[in-house]
Scaffold this motif. Structure first.
Motif, short mmCIF file in Angstrom:
data_model
loop_
_atom_site.label_atom_id
_atom_site.label_comp_id
_atom_site.label_asym_id
_atom_site.label_seq_id
_atom_site.Cartn_x
_atom_site.Cartn_y
_atom_site.Cartn_z
N UNK A 199 55.74 -50.48 -38.15
CA UNK A 199 56.78 -50.90 -37.12
C UNK A 199 57.05 -49.32 -36.12
N UNK A 200 56.80 -48.46 -36.82
CA UNK A 200 56.94 -47.07 -36.23
C UNK A 200 55.91 -46.91 -35.12
N UNK A 201 54.45 -47.13 -35.60
CA UNK A 201 53.49 -46.78 -34.87
C UNK A 201 53.29 -47.84 -33.50
N UNK A 202 53.51 -49.09 -34.15
CA UNK A 202 53.46 -50.06 -33.04
C UNK A 202 54.36 -50.08 -32.29
N UNK A 203 55.69 -50.32 -32.50
CA UNK A 203 56.95 -50.52 -31.98
C UNK A 203 57.28 -49.42 -31.04
#
Length: 385
Positions: A301-305
């Motif tokens: 969630x952190x790296x992609x979004x």
């Protein structure tokens, strides 16, 4: 079952017409011939029937050994203190070797230690281990976690097994470190598995010492059949048996078990990794399979979004998923984003080096260096931006 026994006794006494000796013989046969009654008889014998002895045991375990009353009560049902004076000597012996009250409480998982003679039984074992190279603090740590080891025979168990471990690990220092890491290496049940699993590693040309030193428990707890399956599977994934990554991969698969392993693989697939990307990530950082599903999802969630990465990019740096997000990843990425927004660093900055660097190195390279141009960096790093 007791009612059936009572009825059988009545039949013997009413119809048998025998003597009391005959009646006693018949009763004993009835108990010994019935597995359940035999079990009841034996378990009854193992519980102290003398309330005075039980009271003395409970009192000693609580006042002298520091056990909570409920633990002392449970222990007294299968252990009876017979010689408080000898027990005092045992406790003095342990305290003189560095055991504090917390360690003694742990050691009382094996209260039979109180029955051993300090000079003739405990001292030779402690002297042997000290001469081998164990420090007092290491012995306290090991023996409080596995007190049964002190009840083992020095000549028949302790010394031979230490020598066996040294034949696998090669140096005394590594033997001590491995045992300190996991007392499973000392436990008789796991010693059999250890020998079998070591044989498997040697058959496949895998470094035995590396696995024992870093992950001794993995070698002990896995059943031999399962362990061989894991080693063969890891070899089939393309790992080099001489590398540390091979060792890490084996211990990861052993600890997870098949169902948990399959579940984690499915999580990564659902988040966008292909089969090849998963294998690539696992080969780079086997520990990525040891983190929780919640942490995996949080990382994606952190790296992609939040950062706009592609899932395939994360597979090249799976170690990022293993870092502490609140204390490491988010603060450092916040600093990098500030620097990027001000044009102080280029977009093609190597994130790997920034996240992997020690805290001192990161602060020097990305915070202190730009404190004049971007004084808010420290606030961003501390999460106050």
């Amino acid at each position: 079952m007791l009612r059936l026994l009572r009825e059988q006794l009545l039949r013997v006494s009413t119809h048998g017409g025998g003597s009391s000796a005959a009646l006693e013989t018949s009763c004993l046969w009835s108990i010994r011939g019935n597995p359940l009654l035999k079990s009841i008889s034996h378990s009854s014998e193992s519980i102290p029937t003398d309330p005075t002895s039980s009271s003395l045991t409970i009192s000693y375990l609580t006042t002298s050994c520091g056990l909570p009353p409920e633990s002392a009560l449970r222990t007294s049902k299968w252990f009876t203190l017979k010689n408080p004076q000898n027990a005092d000597l045992v406790l003095d012996f342990l305290r003189n070797h560095g055991f504090d009250q917390t360690h003694i409480v742990k050691a009382m998982r094996r209260p039979q230690l109180l029955e051993l003679h300090p000079e003739s039984n405990l001292k030779p074992k402690m002297d042997f281990l000290t001469r081998y190279g164990f420090s007092d603090s290491q012995l306290v740590n090991i023996l409080s976690r596995y007190p049964r080891f002190l009840s083992s025979s020095l000549d028949n168990q302790i010394a031979p097994h230490i020598e066996f471990l040294e034949s696998l690990i090669e140096t005394k220092e590594d033997v001590i470190a491995s045992i300190n890491r996991s007392t499973y290496l000392l436990r008789p049940f796991y010693q059999k598995r250890l020998a079998s699993n070591v044989s498997t590693l040697r058959d496949l040309g895998v470094s035995v010492s590396k696995l024992i030193i870093r992950h001794p428990r993995a070698l002990c707890v896995a059943a031999p059949t399962r362990f061989r399956e894991v080693v063969v599977a890891v070899h089939g994934m393309g790992f080099d048996p001489s590398t540390l990554e091979f060792v890490e991969a084996v211990q990861a698969m052993v600890r997870l078990g098949k169902s948990s392993w399959d579940g984690k693989v499915e999580v990564y697939n659902s988040l966008g990794w292909s089969k090849d990307e998963f294998l690539d990530a696992f080969r780079r950082k086997p520990a990525c399979m040891m983190i929780s599903e919640k942490k995996i999802r949080r990382g994606f969630e952190f790296f992609v979004k939040d950062l706009g990465w592609k899932p395939s990019s994360i597979s090249k740096y799976p170690v990022f998923l293993c870092y502490n997000f609140e204390k490491r990843v988010i603060p450092r990425c916040s600093v990098l984003q500030v620097l990027l927004s001000k044009g102080l660093i280029k977009k093609d900055i190597i994130w790997y080096s920034a996240l992997k660097a020690s805290e001192e190195r990161f602060l020097e390279r990305f915070v202190t260096k730009y404190k004049e141009e971007a004084p808010e960096l420290m606030q961003a790093y501390q999460g106050m931006a």
